[in-house]
Design a protein around this motif. Structure first.
Motif, PDB file in Angstrom:
ATOM      1  N   UNK A 214      -0.949  -3.456  17.093  1.00 11.70           N
ATOM      2  CA  UNK A 214      -0.957  -3.483  18.120  1.00 11.70           C
ATOM      3  C   UNK A 214      -2.253  -4.498  18.546  1.00 11.70           C
ATOM      4  N   UNK A 215      -3.109  -4.274  17.994  1.00 10.22           N
ATOM      5  CA  UNK A 215      -4.391  -5.246  18.819  1.00 10.22           C
ATOM      6  C   UNK A 215      -4.596  -6.672  17.768  1.00 10.22           C
ATOM      7  N   UNK A 216      -3.546  -7.460  17.125  1.00 17.42           N
ATOM      8  CA  UNK A 216      -3.227  -8.609  17.111  1.00 17.42           C
ATOM      9  C   UNK A 216      -3.011  -9.187  15.502  1.00 17.42           C
ATOM     10  N   UNK A 217      -3.083  -8.184  14.517  1.00 17.86           N
ATOM     11  CA  UNK A 217      -3.339  -8.196  13.337  1.00 17.86           C
ATOM     12  C   UNK A 217      -1.792  -8.540  12.638  1.00 17.86           C
ATOM     13  N   UNK A 218      -1.652  -9.527  11.369  1.00 24.26           N
ATOM     14  CA  UNK A 218      -0.665  -9.827  11.650  1.00 24.26           C
ATOM     15  C   UNK A 218      -0.889  -9.341   9.596  1.00 24.26           C
ATOM     16  N   UNK A 219       0.248  -9.076   9.071  1.00 23.12           N
ATOM     17  CA  UNK A 219       0.432  -8.738   7.737  1.00 23.12           C
ATOM     18  C   UNK A 219       0.478  -7.588   7.365  1.00 23.12           C
ATOM     19  N   UNK A 220      -0.151  -6.528   8.361  1.00 20.40           N
ATOM     20  CA  UNK A 220      -0.652  -5.294   8.758  1.00 20.40           C
ATOM     21  C   UNK A 220       0.322  -4.377   7.602  1.00 20.40           C
ATOM     22  N   UNK A 221      -0.363  -3.487   6.525  1.00 18.96           N
ATOM     23  CA  UNK A 221      -0.523  -2.503   5.471  1.00 18.96           C
ATOM     24  C   UNK A 221      -1.156  -1.736   5.432  1.00 18.96           C
ATOM     25  N   UNK A 222      -0.633  -0.919   4.189  1.00 16.57           N
ATOM     26  CA  UNK A 222      -1.730   0.215   3.700  1.00 16.57           C
ATOM     27  C   UNK A 222      -1.200   0.599   2.203  1.00 16.57           C
ATOM     28  N   UNK A 223      -2.468   0.464   1.459  1.00 19.97           N
ATOM     29  CA  UNK A 223      -2.382   1.481   0.284  1.00 19.97           C
ATOM     30  C   UNK A 223      -3.163   3.218   0.253  1.00 19.97           C
ATOM     31  N   UNK A 224      -1.837   3.453  -0.571  1.00 12.60           N
ATOM     32  CA  UNK A 224      -2.604   4.896  -0.838  1.00 12.60           C
ATOM     33  C   UNK A 224      -3.757   5.179  -1.766  1.00 12.60           C
ATOM     34  N   UNK A 225      -4.632   5.502  -1.639  1.00 15.70           N
ATOM     35  CA  UNK A 225      -5.465   6.377  -3.405  1.00 15.70           C
ATOM     36  C   UNK A 225      -5.224   7.692  -4.076  1.00 15.70           C
ATOM     37  N   UNK A 226      -5.538   8.019  -4.781  1.00 16.95           N
ATOM     38  CA  UNK A 226      -5.612   9.309  -4.803  1.00 16.95           C
ATOM     39  C   UNK A 226      -4.384  10.288  -4.260  1.00 16.95           C
ATOM     40  N   UNK A 227      -2.794   9.614  -4.458  1.00 13.81           N
ATOM     41  CA  UNK A 227      -1.957  10.113  -3.781  1.00 13.81           C
ATOM     42  C   UNK A 227      -2.184  10.280  -2.369  1.00 13.81           C
ATOM     43  N   UNK A 228      -2.075   9.889  -1.692  1.00 11.18           N
ATOM     44  CA  UNK A 228      -2.819   9.449  -0.168  1.00 11.18           C
ATOM     45  C   UNK A 228      -3.436  10.250   1.038  1.00 11.18           C
ATOM     46  N   UNK A 229      -4.808  10.465  -0.280  1.00 11.71           N
ATOM     47  CA  UNK A 229      -5.935  11.415   0.498  1.00 11.71           C
ATOM     48  C   UNK A 229      -6.199  10.907   1.077  1.00 11.71           C
ATOM     49  N   UNK A 230      -6.591   9.510   0.689  1.00  8.40           N
ATOM     50  CA  UNK A 230      -7.124   8.303   0.983  1.00  8.40           C
ATOM     51  C   UNK A 230      -7.144   6.761   0.943  1.00  8.40           C
ATOM     52  N   UNK A 231      -6.814   5.591   2.277  1.00  8.44           N
ATOM     53  CA  UNK A 231      -6.141   5.129   1.907  1.00  8.44           C
ATOM     54  C   UNK A 231      -6.966   4.102   2.897  1.00  8.44           C
ATOM     55  N   UNK A 232      -6.617   2.726   2.180  1.00 12.31           N
ATOM     56  CA  UNK A 232      -6.933   1.427   2.520  1.00 12.31           C
ATOM     57  C   UNK A 232      -6.274   0.621   3.345  1.00 12.31           C
ATOM     58  N   UNK A 233      -6.704  -0.010   5.033  1.00 18.89           N
ATOM     59  CA  UNK A 233      -5.248  -0.604   5.717  1.00 18.89           C
ATOM     60  C   UNK A 233      -5.680  -2.066   5.999  1.00 18.89           C
ATOM     61  N   UNK A 234      -4.685  -2.827   5.662  1.00 17.24           N
ATOM     62  CA  UNK A 234      -5.528  -4.658   6.064  1.00 17.24           C
ATOM     63  C   UNK A 234      -4.751  -5.300   7.289  1.00 17.24           C
ATOM     64  N   UNK A 235      -4.834  -5.797   7.971  1.00 11.98           N
ATOM     65  CA  UNK A 235      -4.197  -6.806   8.950  1.00 11.98           C
ATOM     66  C   UNK A 235      -5.117  -8.019   8.675  1.00 11.98           C
ATOM     67  N   UNK A 236      -4.537  -8.423   9.155  1.00 13.97           N
ATOM     68  CA  UNK A 236      -5.204 -10.189   8.380  1.00 13.97           C
ATOM     69  C   UNK A 236      -5.225 -11.580  10.125  1.00 13.97           C
ATOM     70  N   UNK A 237      -6.032 -11.680  10.724  1.00 15.88           N
ATOM     71  CA  UNK A 237      -6.291 -12.194  12.372  1.00 15.88           C
ATOM     72  C   UNK A 237      -4.979 -13.737  12.444  1.00 15.88           C
ATOM     73  N   UNK A 238      -4.426 -13.517  12.859  1.00 13.17           N
ATOM     74  CA  UNK A 238      -3.722 -15.189  13.233  1.00 13.17           C
ATOM     75  C   UNK A 238      -4.269 -16.094  13.019  1.00 13.17           C
ATOM     76  N   UNK A 239      -4.083 -17.556  12.517  1.00 11.27           N
ATOM     77  CA  UNK A 239      -4.592 -18.658  12.865  1.00 11.27           C
ATOM     78  C   UNK A 239      -3.981 -19.622  14.039  1.00 11.27           C
ATOM     79  N   UNK A 240      -4.518 -20.340  14.381  1.00  9.13           N
ATOM     80  CA  UNK A 240      -4.551 -20.728  16.148  1.00  9.13           C
ATOM     81  C   UNK A 240      -3.404 -21.976  15.528  1.00  9.13           C
TER      82      UNK A 240
END
Length: 240
Positions: A214-240
């Motif tokens: 929603x905030x403008x990032x593409x390819x947003x996804x998450x990776x669970x760590x320690x069974x989902x206790x912690x997660x890395x969430x990532x997205x890429x800013x589109x190229x012009x």
């Protein structure tokens, strides 16, 4: 969540100022020492490489900033920003103990109004910080504004495990034991009760992925760590 009659930003700043001296110790205890590995994975996810310039928002005591610094050295740089002066003081002391402190700087600032020009950084990270923001979407939009097209915004934070049995045990541990540990080792049980409460209210990793998009990032996804206790969430800013 009870902020003791204060707005969230004031309450959070005072809370983290109060626990700054023992924050790193508590992180290690609560995560059973896994927090170091989690930070390395976040550094890998943002794609930090020699020569890059990375912004670490809500940097706290600077542990993620310094991990980023090792990845971008020797020509790159890392800017760590936080609004808690006490946390930054701990970060500065830790920085003096590193082998090459020259390419890392810490500044006090507001994540809601980042003091940088658009497209200033090759990547932006935030470790255990998004859930402390008074306006999550505004904070994310500021991070998106500051990252260059093609760069990533990466969050490392508490998440919500879904496995039956493990989920219930985790929240019981977080609700009962963590505040007790905070009382014993950090002398501030209320601060660690806040950590539990803020984790409860923080969007699940699946919802956070939607917010990134929603905030403008593409390819947003998450990776669970320690069974989902912690997660890395990532997205890429589109190229012009």
């Amino acid at each position: 969540m009870d902020f003791a009659g204060k707005d969230k930003a004031t309450y959070v700043k005072e809370t983290f100022n109060a626990i700054a001296a023992r924050y790193d110790l508590m992180n290690s205890l609560m995560s059973l020492g896994m927090d170091k590995r989690w930070r390395r994975l976040a550094v890998k996810e943002v794609g930090a490489k020699p020569g890059m310039h990375i912004l670490d928002v809500c940097c706290g005591t600077g542990q993620l900033s310094m991990e980023l610094g090792r990845a971008v050295a020797p020509e790159g740089s890392v800017t760590g920003l936080d609004f808690s002066q006490k946390m930054l003081e701990v970060a500065e002391k830790s920085l003096l103990q590193t082998s090459n402190p020259g390419h890392i700087r810490f500044i006090q600032g507001n994540a809601m109004e980042l003091p940088f020009s658009d497209n200033s950084f090759d990547g932006v990270t935030v470790g255990w910080g998004l859930r402390n923001l008074p306006d999550l979407r505004q904070g994310l939009r500021e991070m998106v504004r500051n990252v260059k097209p093609g760069g990533k915004v990466v969050s490392l934070d508490m998440a919500k495990p879904s496995l039956f049995g493990f989920k219930q045990a985790y929240w019981l541990y977080f609700e009962k034991l963590i505040p007790l540990m905070g009382k014993v080792w950090a002398k501030k049980a209320s601060a660690y009760q806040y950590l539990h409460d803020s984790a409860r209210e923080f969007p699940a990793q699946e919802e956070l992925v939607k917010l990134f998009a929603e905030c403008g990032l593409q390819d947003a996804h998450f990776t669970n760590l320690a069974g989902g206790v912690v997660a890395i969430v990532s997205g890429t800013k589109p190229r012009d």
